[in-house]
Scaffold this motif. Structure first.
Motif: not given
Length: 160
Positions: A33-42
């Motif tokens: 909803n807020l425009g991120a291109s991707f998400v990730f976890t480490v």
């Protein structure tokens, strides 16, 4: 140097050693909803759960890295790491100018970011709150702050 306002840049957001899959699900929904291109976890992996009501797993790229070194070695070229941590070196979020291309790295609520992640971050930001926030809430606030302030290019030599 003139900044081309038509070039919006990109950002990703993720969690290092997240405790629960629900936190990632909420962060992922906010990211969409807020425009991120991707998400990730480490560290720990995401598992689909009830808070993914928009089936975001099919709409936004998700990356997983087993270690911080793996994450660091796969950063997009030119992306800054913005660590979110209660640290004396961190800048208050309300004073922070978001870079055009970056990744925001959040730590688990109980342990925060690792020392390695703190040291390798280009910038550290924090909230002006007496205690830590839920990781998904913190990430959502950062993305909202970015959306209302816009992003900026850091020129070579700009101090951290």
């Amino acid at each position: 140097m003139k900044i081309d306002q038509l070039e919006p840049g990109y950002f990703g957001i993720g969690i290092q050693h997240g405790k629960t899959p629900e936190n990632l699900g909420v962060l992922w929904r906010s990211a969409q909803n807020l425009g991120a291109s991707f998400v990730f976890t480490v560290g720990k992996r995401y598992a689909k759960q009830a808070c993914d009501t928009h089936d975001i797993v099919k709409a936004m790229p998700y990356f997983h890295y087993d270690t911080f070194e793996d994450f660091y070695n796969h950063l997009p070229k030119g992306a800054m790491i913005i660590g979110v941590e209660l640290d004396e070196r961190a800048i208050d979020l309300q004073k922070f100018k978001h870079p055009r291309n970056c990744v925001y790295l959040l730590g688990a609520e109980d342990h925060g970011l690792t020392n390695e992640a703190i040291e390798k971050s280009h910038h550290l930001i924090k909230f002006n709150t007496p205690k830590s926030l839920n990781v998904a809430v913190a990430g959502s606030i950062i993305m909202y702050d970015r959306s209302i302030k816009g992003s900026h290019i850091y020129l070579k030599g700009t101090p951290k």
